[in-house]
Design a protein around this motif. Sequence first.
Motif, short mmCIF file in Angstrom:
data_model
loop_
_atom_site.label_atom_id
_atom_site.label_comp_id
_atom_site.label_asym_id
_atom_site.label_seq_id
_atom_site.Cartn_x
_atom_site.Cartn_y
_atom_site.Cartn_z
N UNK A 1 44.57 39.34 42.47
CA UNK A 1 45.61 38.64 43.21
C UNK A 1 46.93 39.40 43.17
N UNK A 2 47.28 39.90 42.00
CA UNK A 2 48.52 40.66 41.88
C UNK A 2 48.53 41.89 42.76
N UNK A 3 47.40 42.61 42.80
CA UNK A 3 47.32 43.81 43.62
C UNK A 3 47.35 43.48 45.11
N UNK A 4 46.70 42.41 45.50
CA UNK A 4 46.64 42.05 46.92
C UNK A 4 47.99 41.56 47.46
N UNK A 5 48.76 40.93 46.60
CA UNK A 5 50.03 40.37 47.05
C UNK A 5 51.18 41.37 46.99
N UNK A 6 51.11 42.33 46.06
CA UNK A 6 52.18 43.32 45.90
C UNK A 6 51.63 44.70 46.24
N UNK A 7 51.61 45.03 47.51
CA UNK A 7 50.88 46.22 47.99
C UNK A 7 51.80 47.44 48.11
N UNK A 8 52.46 47.77 47.00
CA UNK A 8 53.29 48.98 47.01
C UNK A 8 52.51 50.20 46.56
N UNK B 1 36.21 32.46 43.90
CA UNK B 1 36.79 31.10 43.93
C UNK B 1 38.07 31.05 43.10
N UNK B 2 38.12 31.80 41.99
CA UNK B 2 39.37 31.86 41.21
C UNK B 2 40.45 32.59 42.02
N UNK B 3 40.06 33.69 42.66
CA UNK B 3 41.03 34.45 43.45
C UNK B 3 41.58 33.63 44.60
N UNK B 4 40.71 32.93 45.30
CA UNK B 4 41.16 32.15 46.45
C UNK B 4 42.15 31.08 46.01
N UNK B 5 41.90 30.43 44.88
CA UNK B 5 42.84 29.43 44.38
C UNK B 5 44.20 30.04 44.08
N UNK B 6 44.20 31.22 43.47
CA UNK B 6 45.46 31.90 43.16
C UNK B 6 46.22 32.29 44.42
N UNK B 7 45.49 32.79 45.41
CA UNK B 7 46.14 33.22 46.66
C UNK B 7 46.64 32.03 47.46
N UNK C 1 31.97 46.13 22.31
CA UNK C 1 32.32 46.56 23.67
C UNK C 1 33.30 45.56 24.26
N UNK C 2 34.06 45.97 25.25
CA UNK C 2 34.94 45.00 25.93
C UNK C 2 34.13 43.98 26.71
N UNK C 3 34.68 42.80 26.83
CA UNK C 3 34.12 41.72 27.64
C UNK C 3 35.30 41.00 28.29
N UNK C 4 35.05 40.39 29.47
CA UNK C 4 36.17 39.82 30.21
C UNK C 4 35.77 38.53 30.90
N UNK C 5 36.73 37.63 31.07
CA UNK C 5 36.54 36.41 31.83
C UNK C 5 36.80 36.68 33.31
N UNK C 6 36.00 36.08 34.19
CA UNK C 6 36.16 36.34 35.62
C UNK C 6 37.52 35.87 36.13
N UNK C 7 38.07 34.83 35.51
CA UNK C 7 39.39 34.36 35.95
C UNK C 7 40.45 35.43 35.74
N UNK C 8 40.31 36.24 34.70
CA UNK C 8 41.27 37.32 34.45
C UNK C 8 41.12 38.44 35.49
N UNK C 9 39.89 38.71 35.90
CA UNK C 9 39.68 39.70 36.97
C UNK C 9 40.34 39.22 38.25
N UNK C 10 40.17 37.94 38.55
CA UNK C 10 40.77 37.38 39.76
C UNK C 10 42.29 37.48 39.71
N UNK C 11 42.87 37.27 38.54
CA UNK C 11 44.33 37.34 38.42
C UNK C 11 44.84 38.75 38.71
N UNK C 12 44.15 39.76 38.21
CA UNK C 12 44.54 41.15 38.49
C UNK C 12 44.40 41.44 39.98
#
Length: 297
Positions: free
Chosen positions: A190-197, A13-19, A177-188
């Motif tokens: 989105x960047x990869x999906x939009x810039x497919x070089x 849902x975070x990814x879809x909003x960003x896209x 240990x590392x821990x992460x927010x799902x919104x940050x995963x979605x942001x990464x």
Amino acid sequence: MIVITAPTGNIGRHLLALLLESAPAHDEELRVIVRDPARLPDAVRERVEVITGSHGDAGVVDRAFEGADAVFWLVPPDASLAPQDAYCGFTRPAAKALAAHGVGHVVGVSALGRGTPLADRAGLVTASLAMDGLLADTGVAYRALANPSFFENLLEEADSIREKGVFTDAVDADRKAPLVAVADIAAVAAGLLLERSWTGSDSVPVLGPQDLSPNDLARIMTEQLGRPVRYERQPLDELYTTLVGYGLNEAFVQGIADMKRAKDEGLDAGVTRTPDTASRTTFERWCAETLKPAVLS
């Protein structure tokens, strides 16, 4: 054309909003695969193409991947199956469809641990890493988002935190240990999906801003919630018995126990945090914005 699986889930849902915000500028169309389209907001359904069904179904992914340039892949956990079936079994129809339709790029949600001595005995993580291999073998350019545990897992503890001031896990109280927010995963993603070089197959760690132990989490939650919160370590055999008692598949539960044992032995410590692998949402901010309303409501 970008295809998003699990668009109503925590990450999706975070990814879809960003896209939806960025896709027009990149001249991208969006297509989603969803079991229940009613779970999508009306404003979203008007702007995406909807394929109804499970993305573990061969016919569904065959329709969804036709004409697609990129796919966001996330396997929903299915506790009725053994781990390999839940991850690789679910993904095999998609792997065939990716190859058949010549999809160029795939971003998948996976886990930390690849290349560590614990990778082959880490339960659900081991199955997730095998899924990465299955997707990479199709010939697509593949990026596995290598994630640690999510902040959002603590939302399952909201009732216990509210009523008893306690949250539980199976790792040592001082194990950082590392821990992460799902919104940050979605942001990464989105960047990869939009810039497919990018080409080839690789992992992209998403590590959060700092390593934290359960005791660190308890201290920060106490500060942010304005009430005492403490951590209780749950023995793995007790966790196993409890989850099996809920009716979960015994092999899947063993996969959870093996994953937690591996994390307690340092599974997530194999990647160094750098400006490229760190993400920005702090646990303090997440507590204030997400956990506090859930606990105090």
